[in-house]
Scaffold this motif. Structure first.
Motif, short mmCIF file in Angstrom:
data_model
loop_
_atom_site.label_atom_id
_atom_site.label_comp_id
_atom_site.label_asym_id
_atom_site.label_seq_id
_atom_site.Cartn_x
_atom_site.Cartn_y
_atom_site.Cartn_z
N LEU A 124 0.84 -1.21 0.00
CA LEU A 124 0.00 0.00 0.00
C LEU A 124 0.87 1.25 0.00
O LEU A 124 0.57 2.23 -0.69
CB LEU A 124 -0.94 0.00 1.22
N TRP A 125 1.94 1.22 0.77
CA TRP A 125 2.83 2.37 0.84
C TRP A 125 3.52 2.60 -0.51
O TRP A 125 3.62 3.73 -0.98
CB TRP A 125 3.84 2.15 1.95
N LEU A 126 3.99 1.52 -1.14
CA LEU A 126 4.67 1.65 -2.44
C LEU A 126 3.73 2.13 -3.54
O LEU A 126 4.15 2.83 -4.44
CB LEU A 126 5.31 0.31 -2.84
N ARG A 127 2.46 1.76 -3.45
CA ARG A 127 1.47 2.19 -4.44
C ARG A 127 0.93 3.59 -4.16
O ARG A 127 0.20 4.14 -4.96
CB ARG A 127 0.32 1.21 -4.49
N GLY A 128 1.29 4.14 -3.03
CA GLY A 128 0.82 5.47 -2.67
C GLY A 128 -0.63 5.49 -2.21
O GLY A 128 -1.30 6.52 -2.28
N ALA A 129 -1.12 4.37 -1.74
CA ALA A 129 -2.50 4.25 -1.26
C ALA A 129 -2.55 4.67 0.20
O ALA A 129 -2.78 3.85 1.10
CB ALA A 129 -3.00 2.82 -1.46
N TRP A 132 -5.85 3.90 2.27
CA TRP A 132 -5.95 2.51 2.70
C TRP A 132 -4.94 2.21 3.81
O TRP A 132 -5.22 1.45 4.73
CB TRP A 132 -5.75 1.54 1.54
N LEU A 133 -3.76 2.81 3.72
CA LEU A 133 -2.75 2.61 4.76
C LEU A 133 -3.22 3.23 6.07
O LEU A 133 -3.04 2.62 7.14
CB LEU A 133 -1.43 3.23 4.31
#
Length: 182
Positions: A124-129, A132-133
């Motif tokens: 989630l962090w890598l996708r910039g979400a 959701w994080l």
């Protein structure tokens, strides 16, 4: 009234307000949501919802809260809803005893579940979400506070799965109508 019951009543009032905010009322939408939340708490709608659906997950509450402002920012889009439905289609039959493994039991001693959530959080962090994080962080905090006895209950519930099914059905209906107009 204990903390879990108070949480359930307030959460269902807010969920009812988010449901009312789906009405096409233009600039009055946030006011209608606030009024519906108040009515749900005062008129007994929230206790009935709590009796029927049980305590809502922290995820569902946060998604409802994100839907209340004048410009909703809910991250429950089609891919997220489809992923939740796929997970629920595997989780609920196993949790209901249709197999030798009970994944729901993992939520009572959640070290393995927490270890499995770490790569999810990194993804989630890598996708910039970030929404959701943040939802995941609040879910974990709600579990750590003792509000939920099982970590799965903080993460999702049947009403959230129903909402995800509605999101998927709406997307399919929009695609079907668009295809019929061609």
């Amino acid at each position: 009234m204990n903390a879990v019951a108070a949480y359930g009543l307030l959460a269902h009032g807010l969920i009812f307000g988010a449901l009312a905010s789906l009405l096409p009322l233009g600039i009055l939408r946030p006011h209608a949501a606030l009024a519906a939340t108040t009515v749900a708490l005062l008129a007994g709608i929230a206790p009935v919802m709590h009796a029927i659906f049980g305590t809502p997950s922290a995820t569902l509450l946060l998604l409802a809260l994100l839907h209340l402002p004048a410009r909703p920012q809910t991250p429950l889009n089609y891919p997220a809803a489809l992923g939740l439905l796929a997970f629920a289609s595997l989780f609920y039959p196993a949790a209901l005893g249709w197999g030798s493994f009970d994944p729901y039991a993992l939520g009572y001693q959640p070290w393995a579940l927490l270890a499995a959530l770490l790569p999810v959080a990194v993804a989630l962090w890598l996708r910039g979400a970030t929404l959701w994080l943040a939802i995941l962080a609040v879910d974990l905090a709600a579990y750590a506070s003792g509000l939920f006895a099982n970590l799965w209950d903080a993460l999702f519930d049947p009403l959230l799965v129903f909402v995800a099914a509605c999101v998927v059905a709406q997307q399919h209906a929009v695609r079907f109508i668009a295809a019929r107009r061609r």
